[in-house]
Design an enzyme around this catalytic site. Structure first.
Site, PDB file in Angstrom:
ATOM      1  N   ALA A  12       0.810  -1.211   0.000  1.00 54.44           N
ATOM      2  CA  ALA A  12       0.000   0.000   0.000  1.00 54.44           C
ATOM      3  C   ALA A  12       0.850   1.270   0.000  1.00 54.44           C
ATOM      4  CB  ALA A  12      -0.926   0.012   1.224  1.00 54.44           C
ATOM      5  N   SER A  13       2.166   1.106   0.092  1.00 53.49           N
ATOM      6  CA  SER A  13       3.069   2.249   0.270  1.00 53.49           C
ATOM      7  C   SER A  13       3.524   2.830  -1.062  1.00 53.49           C
ATOM      8  CB  SER A  13       4.294   1.809   1.083  1.00 53.49           C
ATOM      9  OG  SER A  13       5.348   2.730   0.974  1.00 53.49           O
ATOM     10  N   THR A  14       3.217   4.109  -1.266  1.00 56.08           N
ATOM     11  CA  THR A  14       3.629   4.796  -2.494  1.00 56.08           C
ATOM     12  C   THR A  14       5.145   4.868  -2.610  1.00 56.08           C
ATOM     13  OG1 THR A  14       3.365   6.875  -1.282  1.00 56.08           O
ATOM     14  CG2 THR A  14       1.559   6.225  -2.733  1.00 56.08           C
TER      15      THR A  14
END
Length: 202
Positions: A12-14
């Site tokens: 989920a981490s950009t």
């Protein structure tokens, strides 16, 4: 023995996207091996009293993040598109990444998932999206999906998350070296690689 860094990432981490798309090439130039280790930020955020990403809790920070990722991606020649729902539920993808490791394809699959999420803006909790990611990584989707539901895979992901918490990891991407040094953020990748080389035994 070749020096190694552990790449702690959350789907989920950009900013994990930025690292995932360059870490292998960057590490190869530094002659450092990479151990890909997916974990879940949700339990870590909850331990800090957060129910969602800090980028949602602090809207100004979230707006800056989107602009920052866009600038950085453009400078590296890679696409960027925020998915409609953020943060994504990366649980199934993380389990599949651990399953893919048994085939030596965890890095390829993980890059495919990050590209789906942040180059195309797709929902990586969707089974059809994950099937495409598995196929693009040369994996048999049904076999990997069955393996990902195995208790050993679930336990490994839980252990990864618990280990991340024990190491004091609070965000992704993070990088650790065998001597216990920790680096947080895509902008610390080169520093982590340099550290690993200088501190490698022998």
């Amino acid at each position: 023995m070749k020096p190694t860094i552990v790449f702690w990432y959350e789907f989920a981490s950009t900013y994990s996207y930025l690292s995932a798309m360059r870490i292998e090439e960057t590490a190869a130039r530094a002659d450092v091996a990479v151990d890909w280790k997916p974990f879940l930020l949700g339990p870590i955020f909850k331990s800090q009293g957060w129910e969602t990403s800090p980028f949602n809790i602090y809207p100004a920070k979230g707006r800056y993040m989107v602009r920052d990722i866009g600038r950085t991606a453009a400078s590296r020649g890679i696409p960027f598109q925020m998915p409609a729902s953020f943060p994504a539920n990366g649980l199934k993808a993380a389990r599949l990444a651990i399953a893919a490791r048994s085939q030596g394809a965890d890095a390829a699959f993980s890059r495919a998932v990050f590209a789906a999420a942040f180059a195309k803006g797709l929902d990586i909790s969707d089974d059809a999206v994950l099937t495409d990611c598995l196929t693009s990584a040369g994996l048999e989707a049904d076999d990997m999906r069955r393996l990902s539901t195995d208790m050993a895979v679930k336990s490994e992901l839980r252990a990864n998350t618990e280990e991340a918490q024990a190491l004091g990891i609070f965000g992704a991407p993070s990088f650790s070296t065998p001597d216990g040094e920790m680096f947080w953020g895509d902008d610390r990748l080169d520093q982590a690689l340099t550290w690993a080389r200088k501190r490698a035994p022998g």
